[in-house]
Design an enzyme around this catalytic site. Sequence first.
Site, PDB file in Angstrom:
ATOM      1  N   LYS A 166       4.235  -3.945  -0.233  1.00 25.27           N
ATOM      2  CA  LYS A 166       2.880  -4.120  -0.782  1.00 25.27           C
ATOM      3  C   LYS A 166       2.821  -3.969  -2.303  1.00 25.27           C
ATOM      4  CE  LYS A 166       0.400  -2.974   3.453  1.00 25.27           C
ATOM      5  NZ  LYS A 166      -0.710  -2.236   4.064  1.00 25.27           N
ATOM      6  N   ASP A 179      -7.119  -4.034   3.414  1.00 20.53           N
ATOM      7  CA  ASP A 179      -6.976  -2.788   4.168  1.00 20.53           C
ATOM      8  C   ASP A 179      -8.204  -1.887   4.023  1.00 20.53           C
ATOM      9  OD1 ASP A 179      -4.479  -3.236   5.336  1.00 20.53           O
ATOM     10  OD2 ASP A 179      -3.386  -2.423   3.628  1.00 20.53           O
TER      11      ASP A 179
END
Length: 282
Positions: free
Chosen positions: A68, A105
């Site tokens: 990420k 997220d």
Amino acid sequence: MSKPPRLAVIGHPVSHSASPRMHQPALDDAGVDASYIAIDVEPGKVREAFSKMQEEGYIGCNVTVPHKLEAMEICDELTDDAKALGATNTIVFREDGTILGHNTDGAGLSQAILEDFGKSLSELRILILGAGGGAGRAIATQCCREGAPAVYLSNRTIEKLEPIAIDLVDNHGGKLVTTLSTDTESLIEAASRVDLIINATSLGLKPSDPLPLPVEALLSRHMVYDAIYNPPVTPLLKAASEVGAKTSNGLSMLLHQGAFAFEAWFGIKPNLELMHKALLQK
């Protein structure tokens, strides 16, 4: 004839990912001529993977651990969510060759808590276990961005938390941000002051794992959310249920971050019911 792969999730390892089985029914339902696959990419090879996907006409991809941060550094542009959370989990390959990085997220967590417990993050005092890691920090940031009245950050290494707490207050709207270690007394005291407990540690992946906080800290009035979704009932969720607390696991966050990713790629909402049904199938 099978549909061409034009979307993927990249990670290392990634074969366990539920994203392909979640996204494919939504793509089929929307009439998109594409398949969604999992691609194992070694650390340090994300740029190479992105270039290959662009050459092959990919629309975008999802990014899971450990990529990420590496993915974020490659992007030409980042959304405000990606900048705030300090990571990307959704990539859009634009027609002009540039790469846009999103982070769904945070929004996924927010929607999951609202759906599972009927409360928004802005209404809740929250204890985050494992707040020093990437996932925990992102969760803490989202809680502060939404105006949670109090956020308690716990981590084995408390030194990691001080700069995070300062950043949350100075840059992300944190109101009352408290740091604590993982000793029994501190966790029981913090838990007594909160409504929602979120586990962002890896404790619970194995049945033999200890609880991430003392069982004495769990109260019947608590809402307990475990970011882990496999196994669906972790030792923490089992213990919380036994004292009468409301519980939920990370499957709802996975579902909603996936739905927001779908919107980023296509500009339309996916069939959430189909995605959820697919996630429940093994």
